[in-house]
Design a protein around this motif. Structure first.
Motif, PDB file in Angstrom:
ATOM      1  N   GLU A 316      66.505  47.909  58.041  1.00  0.00           N
ATOM      2  CA  GLU A 316      65.791  48.936  57.503  1.00  0.00           C
ATOM      3  C   GLU A 316      66.821  50.059  56.501  1.00  0.00           C
ATOM      4  O   GLU A 316      66.120  50.703  56.001  1.00  0.00           O
ATOM      5  CB  GLU A 316      65.057  49.753  58.658  1.00  0.00           C
ATOM      6  N   GLU A 317      68.136  50.000  57.012  1.00  0.00           N
ATOM      7  CA  GLU A 317      69.020  50.749  56.195  1.00  0.00           C
ATOM      8  C   GLU A 317      69.657  50.050  54.983  1.00  0.00           C
ATOM      9  O   GLU A 317      70.520  50.684  54.474  1.00  0.00           O
ATOM     10  CB  GLU A 317      69.925  51.157  57.261  1.00  0.00           C
ATOM     11  N   CYS A 318      69.300  48.875  54.786  1.00  0.00           N
ATOM     12  CA  CYS A 318      69.997  48.135  53.571  1.00  0.00           C
ATOM     13  C   CYS A 318      69.301  48.202  52.307  1.00  0.00           C
ATOM     14  O   CYS A 318      67.923  48.300  52.505  1.00  0.00           O
ATOM     15  CB  CYS A 318      69.997  46.683  53.932  1.00  0.00           C
ATOM     16  N   ASP A 319      69.772  48.113  51.430  1.00  0.00           N
ATOM     17  CA  ASP A 319      69.260  48.230  50.123  1.00  0.00           C
ATOM     18  C   ASP A 319      68.657  46.864  49.796  1.00  0.00           C
ATOM     19  O   ASP A 319      69.206  45.767  49.886  1.00  0.00           O
ATOM     20  CB  ASP A 319      70.331  48.432  48.800  1.00  0.00           C
ATOM     21  N   PRO A 320      67.232  46.891  49.670  1.00  0.00           N
ATOM     22  CA  PRO A 320      66.698  45.433  49.117  1.00  0.00           C
ATOM     23  C   PRO A 320      67.153  44.830  48.047  1.00  0.00           C
ATOM     24  O   PRO A 320      66.568  43.644  47.667  1.00  0.00           O
ATOM     25  CB  PRO A 320      65.162  46.013  49.046  1.00  0.00           C
ATOM     26  N   ARG A 321      67.628  45.551  47.003  1.00  0.00           N
ATOM     27  CA  ARG A 321      68.073  44.956  45.922  1.00  0.00           C
ATOM     28  C   ARG A 321      69.710  44.565  46.100  1.00  0.00           C
ATOM     29  O   ARG A 321      70.301  44.215  45.042  1.00  0.00           O
ATOM     30  CB  ARG A 321      67.883  45.949  44.533  1.00  0.00           C
ATOM     31  N   GLY A 322      70.198  45.095  47.089  1.00  0.00           N
ATOM     32  CA  GLY A 322      71.590  44.683  47.118  1.00  0.00           C
ATOM     33  C   GLY A 322      71.852  43.788  48.488  1.00  0.00           C
ATOM     34  O   GLY A 322      71.481  42.628  48.269  1.00  0.00           O
ATOM     35  N   SER A 323      72.376  44.111  49.501  1.00  0.00           N
ATOM     36  CA  SER A 323      72.937  43.354  50.718  1.00  0.00           C
ATOM     37  C   SER A 323      71.451  42.832  51.252  1.00  0.00           C
ATOM     38  O   SER A 323      71.896  41.391  51.772  1.00  0.00           O
ATOM     39  CB  SER A 323      73.605  44.209  51.528  1.00  0.00           C
ATOM     40  N   LEU A 324      70.258  43.342  51.086  1.00  0.00           N
ATOM     41  CA  LEU A 324      69.277  42.591  51.930  1.00  0.00           C
ATOM     42  C   LEU A 324      68.535  41.601  50.825  1.00  0.00           C
ATOM     43  O   LEU A 324      67.817  41.033  51.317  1.00  0.00           O
ATOM     44  CB  LEU A 324      68.428  43.784  52.211  1.00  0.00           C
ATOM     45  N   TYR A 325      68.751  41.578  49.553  1.00  0.00           N
ATOM     46  CA  TYR A 325      68.132  40.874  48.771  1.00  0.00           C
ATOM     47  C   TYR A 325      68.251  39.224  49.165  1.00  0.00           C
ATOM     48  O   TYR A 325      66.793  38.767  48.822  1.00  0.00           O
ATOM     49  CB  TYR A 325      69.087  40.768  47.164  1.00  0.00           C
ATOM     50  N   ASN A 326      69.025  38.669  49.443  1.00  0.00           N
ATOM     51  CA  ASN A 326      69.191  37.144  49.817  1.00  0.00           C
ATOM     52  C   ASN A 326      68.075  37.005  50.878  1.00  0.00           C
ATOM     53  O   ASN A 326      67.226  35.887  50.563  1.00  0.00           O
ATOM     54  CB  ASN A 326      70.636  36.896  50.195  1.00  0.00           C
TER      55      ASN A 326
END
Length: 462
Positions: A316-326
């Motif tokens: 929930e603290e991660c960027d969905p277009r960054g580190s969480l994207y994969n």
């Protein structure tokens, strides 16, 4: 099993499972690469399907070649093969090619080789050979230290690359040690250390300390044999602690656990349970120190490494277009497949490359999109039956070396499958573990084919 008059017995069911997974892997890679290879010459090695076909052929050749090598060769030269694998792990640190931050590959004329796959094979042989040694007794520290050394030496070299994901798979060899009688306290200790690390990332240090005190209190109560009414006292204490925790007063919670813990330890000391009264507080102190050390290590990690842990534990603290994207794209692709999937070559996310690394780390998500729940559960069942049958080979064999080697191979497969599939659905951090026989690449494919080839040859002659 079917009888072959010349060569003996072959377990065609297990071999059929292996071949089925190879075919599924090739089809999955073809599907993932379909848009990329349009118009490319099939004989061109730049074509990913051609290269994977070459690796597949090599894997089958290696598997077949193992059937003509005397099964006693592997036991006789197990330590030599292990030593050679360690040399390769050392040489890759000097002459290897760096890929994605890890110097873990030899690159020769466009073909890559990852020596960690040879190290898995060598370690399985060496550990199996050590288990056969008639004096080996894992209840003695001397033999425990040797067994740990066989496993940890390649782990250290792999961590120097650094390749934490591959290093993690070597802990599958502890399954063999557990079966052979290693004290379960070692495994309990490893589990506690992992839980403390995770909790240190998720919760404030005061909460971790309170949790350790409560855990220590519960253990002290239940291990104190002469202590009466332990069940009643445990229920009362848990109720009191829950009541305090509900008000979020962490200091009261810690004291509420510390005071009775100290009282129980004093009681144990007076009832001649001196060792227990010392071990429990000492264990709490060690785990608390590990927690503080874990926090310090986490804070010193590189930002991208911290993000990987956050993706796993605090998405929930991660960027969905960054580190969480994969992970997000992988979950969406699997979910889009529904029950029966969109059909072969019909997956939009697969075809349009929305899922990064979809031919290697996230190949399972492509299967999920195109073949849905039916396809994914089929792959899981095939792996489950294959691993079960390999474990059964080891259990039924009277050849101690074969039994140990079978457990090593099954354990490696189990770890790879659980971690890779767990990565694609966000249950485990993304650490670059391939799905055996299915992910793109030659090193793991040939490495596992080598291990299965040796296993079936030994089974054939046992």
């Amino acid at each position: 099993m079917l009888r072959n008059r010349i060569t003996g017995y072959y377990d065609w069911i297990t071999i059929g499972l292996y071949l089925s997974l190879l075919i599924i892997g090739w089809l999955a890679i073809y599907s993932v690469s379909a848009s990329q290879i349009a118009g490319m010459d099939f004989l061109n090695m730049e074509n990913p399907v051609t290269k994977q076909s070459f690796y597949l052929l090599m894997a089958l050749v290696v598997f077949g070649f193992m059937q003509v090598i005397n099964e006693k060769f592997w036991h006789t030269f197990s330590y030599l093969i292990y030593a050679i694998s360690l040399i390769f792990l050392f040489l890759v640190l000097i002459f290897g090619t760096e890929v994605k931050g890890a110097k873990a590959w030899f690159n020769i004329s466009g073909f890559s080789f990852q020596p960690v796959e040879l190290a898995k094979f060598g370690t399985a042989l060496a550990l199996s050979s050590f288990m056969v040694f008639y004096k080996t007794n894992l209840k003695q520290f001397y033999f425990q230290a040797i067994a740990f050394g066989i496993i940890l030496l390649p782990v250290i070299l792999i961590l120097m690359q650094p390749d934490a994901g591959s290093a993690l798979t070597f802990f599958s060899f502890f399954i063999l040690l557990f079966i052979e009688g290693l004290n379960p306290l070692y495994f309990l200790s490893i589990i506690l250390l992992i839980l403390v690390f995770i909790c240190s990332f998720l919760f404030p240090g005061s909460w971790v300390l309170a949790g350790l005190l409560i855990l220590g209190l519960m253990v002290a109560l239940w291990l104190s044999k002469p202590f009466k009414y332990k069940a009643t006292l445990t229920i009362i204490l848990i109720s009191a602690l829950i009541g305090i925790a509900y008000n979020f007063d962490i200091l009261q919670l810690a004291w509420a656990a510390l005071v009775p813990l100290a009282a129980v330890c004093v009681y144990l000391w007076k009832t001649k349970e001196e060792a227990l009264s010392l071990v429990i507080p000492a264990s709490i102190g060690i785990l608390w120190a590990v927690s503080l050390f874990s926090v310090n290590v986490i804070n010193k990690l590189e930002p991208h490494q911290q993000e990987r842990i956050k993706v796993w534990l605090k998405p929930e603290e991660c960027d969905p277009r960054g580190s969480l994207y994969n992970v997000l794209q992988s979950k969406v692709a699997i979910g889009a497949g529904g029950f029966s999937g969109k059909g072969f070559l019909e997956g939009n996310m697969t075809r349009l490359k929305f899922v990064p690394e979809q031919s290697t780390d996230f190949i399972f998500s492509s299967i999920g999109e195109e073949h849905g729940f039916i396809g994914t559960i089929t792959v899981v069942i095939l792996f489950a039956i294959l691993i079960f049958r390999i474990f059964t080979i080891g259990e039924k064999s009277e050849n101690k070396f074969l039994s140990s080697f079978a457990v090593c191979v099954a354990g490696l497969l189990l770890f790879h499958v659980i971690i890779n599939i767990g990565m694609t659905v966000g249950l485990f951090p993304i650490i670059g573990i391939p799905l055996p026989f299915i992910s793109k690449g030659g090193s793991a494919l040939i490495g596992f084919s080598l291990m299965l080839g040796v296993l079936f040859k030994m089974q054939n002659k046992s």
